[in-house]
Design an enzyme around this catalytic site. Structure first.
Site, PDB file in Angstrom:
ATOM      1  CG  HIS A  82       0.302   6.922   5.652  1.00  0.00           C
ATOM      2  ND1 HIS A  82       1.349   7.442   6.135  1.00  0.00           N
ATOM      3  CD2 HIS A  82       0.401   5.617   5.512  1.00  0.00           C
ATOM      4  CE1 HIS A  82       2.397   6.686   6.317  1.00  0.00           C
ATOM      5  NE2 HIS A  82       1.809   5.395   5.820  1.00  0.00           N
TER       6      HIS A  82
ATOM      7  CG  HIS B 141      -0.977   1.288   7.358  1.00  0.00           C
ATOM      8  ND1 HIS B 141      -0.121   0.988   8.267  1.00  0.00           N
ATOM      9  CD2 HIS B 141      -0.159   1.947   6.101  1.00  0.00           C
ATOM     10  CE1 HIS B 141       1.286   1.483   7.984  1.00  0.00           C
ATOM     11  NE2 HIS B 141       1.239   1.905   6.967  1.00  0.00           N
ATOM     12  CD  GLU B 142      -0.940   2.615   2.770  1.00  0.00           C
ATOM     13  OE1 GLU B 142      -0.332   3.720   2.698  1.00  0.00           O
ATOM     14  OE2 GLU B 142      -0.240   1.624   3.060  1.00  0.00           O
TER      15      GLU B 142
ATOM     16  N   GLY C 152       0.758  -1.270  -0.128  1.00  0.00           N
ATOM     17  CA  GLY C 152      -0.151  -0.110   0.005  1.00  0.00           C
ATOM     18  C   GLY C 152       0.917   1.343  -0.001  1.00  0.00           C
TER      19      GLY C 152
ATOM     20  CD  GLN D 278       3.236   5.837   2.708  1.00  0.00           C
ATOM     21  OE1 GLN D 278       2.252   5.443   2.282  1.00  0.00           O
ATOM     22  NE2 GLN D 278       4.083   4.935   3.411  1.00  0.00           N
TER      23      GLN D 278
ATOM     24  CB  CYS E  79       5.062   2.181   7.593  1.00  0.00           C
ATOM     25  SG  CYS E  79       4.470   3.823   6.640  1.00  0.00           S
ATOM     26  CG  LEU E  80       6.391   0.946   1.554  1.00  0.00           C
ATOM     27  CD1 LEU E  80       5.807   1.252   0.087  1.00  0.00           C
ATOM     28  CD2 LEU E  80       7.380   0.065   1.154  1.00  0.00           C
TER      29      LEU E  80
END
Length: 172
Positions: free
Chosen positions: A140, A136-137, A46, A51, A94-95
């Site tokens: 963000h 999660h996304e 994701g 991000q 997380c990226l």
């Protein structure tokens, strides 16, 4: 398609509220392709636009297993409109916070209203990994990181570590 550089903790942009996408056009289509390419390259399941430094309410997800064909999904202006009663705990990463993982408790099922890549309104009822990834996304997009769902002690430790790493990158 272009692989975009990822924004890493402690960059303050990760705490910004993302603004709604106002129109689905060719420029957005190209950006979506770039986001998917960036997510697959990372590799991740994701990615929110914030991000890669773009504060717009847009995210891409692909929760297909390693042995399954890719199944990219695009969510424009996603909004959680319902949550189920049950909860799930998943180990999340997380990226934007590379190589850190923690168990996070979230609603087991959610209903999300969003615009698809075609600009048409859709609704999805999600459970399992898709529900976790969507939450999660979407977090963000609201300036919330998964580490906000863990203890303050652990969160502070992670933030200190990534702040130190960022300072080291700047002096290197």
């Amino acid at each position: 398609m272009t692989i975009k550089p990822l924004v890493l903790l402690p960059d303050p942009i990760l705490r910004q509220q993302s603004l709604p996408v106002e129109r689905v056009d060719a420029e957005l289509e190209g950006f979506i392709d770039d986001m998917l390419e960036t997510m697959y390259d990372a590799p991740g399941i994701g990615l929110a636009a914030i991000q890669v430094g773009v504060p717009r309410r847009l995210l891409v997800i692909d929760v297909a297993g390693k042995d399954e064909p890719r199944n990219p999904q695009v969510f424009i202006n996603p909004e959680v409109v319902d949550t189920g009663d049950g909860v799930n705990v998943y180990e999340e990463g997380c990226l934007s916070i590379p190589d850190y993982y923690a168990d996070v408790e979230r609603p087991e099922t959610i209903t999300v209203k969003y615009l698809g890549r075609d600009g048409k309104e859709n609704t999805v009822e999600a459970d399992g990994l898709l529900a976790t990834c969507l939450q999660h996304e979407i977090d963000h997009l609201n300036g919330v990181l998964f580490i906000d769902h863990i203890s303050k002690l652990k969160r502070d430790m992670v933030v200190r570590k990534f702040t130190k790493l960022a300072k080291q990158r700047m002096t290197a």
